[in-house]
Design an enzyme around this catalytic site. Sequence first.
Site, mmCIF file in Angstrom:
data_model
loop_
_atom_site.group_PDB
_atom_site.id
_atom_site.type_symbol
_atom_site.label_atom_id
_atom_site.label_comp_id
_atom_site.label_asym_id
_atom_site.label_seq_id
_atom_site.Cartn_x
_atom_site.Cartn_y
_atom_site.Cartn_z
ATOM 1 N N MET A 30 22.879 55.363 39.007
ATOM 2 C CA MET A 30 23.494 56.499 39.443
ATOM 3 C C MET A 30 23.787 57.322 37.428
ATOM 4 O O MET A 30 24.280 57.751 37.584
ATOM 5 C CB MET A 30 25.021 55.800 39.209
ATOM 6 C CG MET A 30 24.674 55.002 41.001
ATOM 7 S SD MET A 30 26.453 55.264 41.889
ATOM 8 C CE MET A 30 27.387 54.836 40.996
ATOM 9 N N GLY A 31 22.267 56.631 37.031
ATOM 10 C CA GLY A 31 22.303 57.651 35.906
ATOM 11 C C GLY A 31 23.753 57.253 34.731
ATOM 12 O O GLY A 31 23.718 56.091 34.924
ATOM 13 N N GLU A 35 21.615 50.257 28.034
ATOM 14 C CA GLU A 35 20.749 49.199 27.586
ATOM 15 C C GLU A 35 20.680 48.662 28.695
ATOM 16 O O GLU A 35 19.619 48.080 28.772
ATOM 17 C CB GLU A 35 21.156 48.299 26.011
ATOM 18 C CG GLU A 35 20.352 49.072 25.693
ATOM 19 C CD GLU A 35 19.091 48.782 25.146
ATOM 20 O OE1 GLU A 35 18.412 48.178 25.312
ATOM 21 O OE2 GLU A 35 18.130 49.635 25.070
ATOM 22 N N HIS A 37 20.279 49.114 31.893
ATOM 23 C CA HIS A 37 19.847 49.630 32.655
ATOM 24 C C HIS A 37 18.111 49.884 32.419
ATOM 25 O O HIS A 37 17.295 49.872 32.833
ATOM 26 C CB HIS A 37 20.113 51.799 33.129
ATOM 27 C CG HIS A 37 21.182 52.162 34.113
ATOM 28 N ND1 HIS A 37 21.878 52.135 33.008
ATOM 29 C CD2 HIS A 37 21.816 52.063 35.092
ATOM 30 C CE1 HIS A 37 22.671 52.836 33.413
ATOM 31 N NE2 HIS A 37 23.000 52.627 35.023
ATOM 32 N N GLN A 153 25.746 42.966 44.869
ATOM 33 C CA GLN A 153 24.935 44.150 45.249
ATOM 34 C C GLN A 153 23.615 43.747 45.178
ATOM 35 O O GLN A 153 22.606 43.463 45.851
ATOM 36 C CB GLN A 153 25.509 44.927 44.097
ATOM 37 C CG GLN A 153 24.282 45.902 44.284
ATOM 38 C CD GLN A 153 24.583 47.512 43.378
ATOM 39 O OE1 GLN A 153 25.229 48.254 43.706
ATOM 40 N NE2 GLN A 153 23.985 47.440 42.161
ATOM 41 N N MET A 184 27.568 46.130 29.846
ATOM 42 C CA MET A 184 27.502 47.842 29.251
ATOM 43 C C MET A 184 27.839 47.615 31.422
ATOM 44 O O MET A 184 27.256 47.098 31.874
ATOM 45 C CB MET A 184 25.893 47.787 28.335
ATOM 46 C CG MET A 184 25.350 47.469 27.951
ATOM 47 S SD MET A 184 23.960 48.358 26.860
ATOM 48 C CE MET A 184 24.113 47.373 25.431
ATOM 49 N N SER A 185 28.368 49.173 30.993
ATOM 50 C CA SER A 185 28.512 50.142 32.070
ATOM 51 C C SER A 185 28.162 51.854 31.846
ATOM 52 O O SER A 185 29.512 51.646 30.855
ATOM 53 C CB SER A 185 29.340 49.514 32.201
ATOM 54 O OG SER A 185 29.885 50.515 34.036
HETATM 55 P P1 AMP Z 1 24.224 51.832 38.536
HETATM 56 O O1 AMP Z 1 23.831 53.201 37.486
HETATM 57 O O2 AMP Z 1 25.795 51.666 37.748
HETATM 58 O O3 AMP Z 1 24.240 51.786 39.747
HETATM 59 O O4 AMP Z 1 23.570 50.813 37.491
HETATM 60 C C1 AMP Z 1 22.225 50.740 38.342
HETATM 61 C C2 AMP Z 1 20.923 49.465 38.106
HETATM 62 O O5 AMP Z 1 21.850 49.647 36.768
HETATM 63 C C3 AMP Z 1 22.707 47.814 39.056
HETATM 64 O O6 AMP Z 1 21.220 47.131 39.481
HETATM 65 C C4 AMP Z 1 23.083 47.623 38.478
HETATM 66 O O7 AMP Z 1 23.490 46.283 38.215
HETATM 67 C C5 AMP Z 1 22.418 47.560 36.858
HETATM 68 N N1 AMP Z 1 23.117 47.443 35.125
HETATM 69 C C6 AMP Z 1 24.321 47.909 35.212
HETATM 70 N N2 AMP Z 1 24.434 48.006 34.286
HETATM 71 C C7 AMP Z 1 23.855 46.424 33.980
HETATM 72 C C8 AMP Z 1 23.796 45.638 32.509
HETATM 73 N N3 AMP Z 1 24.931 45.671 32.248
HETATM 74 N N4 AMP Z 1 23.604 44.610 32.776
HETATM 75 C C9 AMP Z 1 22.287 44.968 33.440
HETATM 76 N N5 AMP Z 1 21.926 45.660 34.336
HETATM 77 C C10 AMP Z 1 22.775 46.360 35.070
#
Ligand code: AMP
Length: 281
Positions: A30-31, A35, A37, A153, A184-185
């Site tokens: 989702m952009g 790190e 991603h 997920q 990270m988020s």
């Molecule tokens: P999102 O943009 O939040 O939908 O995440 C896209 C992908 O990145 C998903 O598969 C998430 O599980 C993964 N992701 C997000 N945060 C992390 C993280 N801290 N470590 C590893 N993968 C992550």
Amino acid sequence: MELLRNIDQMRRWRREVVGEGKSLGFVPTMGFLHEGHMSLVRDAVADNDLCVVSVFVNPAQFGPEMDLDRYPRDLDRDLALLREAGVQAVFTPDEEMMYPKGFRTWVEVEEMTDRLDGGSRPGYFRGIATIVLKLFNLVGPSRAYFGLKDVQQAMMIKRMVLDLNLDLEVLALPTVREADGLAMSSRNAYIEDEDRPSALKLSRALQVAREAFAQGERNAEVLVKIARAVLEADAKLKVDYVEVVDLDRFQPQTLIESEVTLALACDLAGTRLIDNLILRP
Ligand code: AMP
């Protein structure tokens, strides 16, 4: 690096550039990349002949009370990071293309999405399963990469791929953390400096439970209690759930005899934070 802005461009690139013989790695996001991603992207680039990343904030996985409108976005920065990482194409469809008027078909993975994030956010996993299947159909990847940060997920997608006979491999990679332990988020951008110590309690709670597990504690309720106590001691955190569940059905466990996850979610000043830990006896 090619920017594919619509479904036709995506399909043409898949047909003309990837073709039949080459392997294609795919990372749906989702952009507002970080790190976490990029660790997925680096593996996708290394493992495959070509790599495509999608950037799409999926409205179907946001409830009416959620942060769809204020979800952080910075496409230019994302594109720069992806170009530097050696990605060949970025797919950036918009809402109207992915959910045109009259859209009526949804994918639901049963039972394993009932609890945790599925319990707290009705429709959340149905929105994710549906968009991921649509993206898989458009991108046609050989391998797709997900993060264990969102463990429910990742396991749901593996199940969907198995159940619907999709011809691709799903990889689930470890959670990437800040130096202080915070997972990270993209949503970490919402956390004010003064709230950071509270945010750190999530990884702290997992760490305390991990230590108890390492010392032989196999009672899931005890581990939940230990982790919950760390969270509840912080007045700024509102605990949504703390649970020990198996990785197949995502149902609560009492005694830990096989691989499980200890997963938790909290609200911190209006920001939803989740984290988890996998425990192997
Ligand atoms: P999102 O943009 O939040 O939908 O995440 C896209 C992908 O990145 C998903 O598969 C998430 O599980 C993964 N992701 C997000 N945060 C992390 C993280 N801290 N470590 C590893 N993968 C992550």
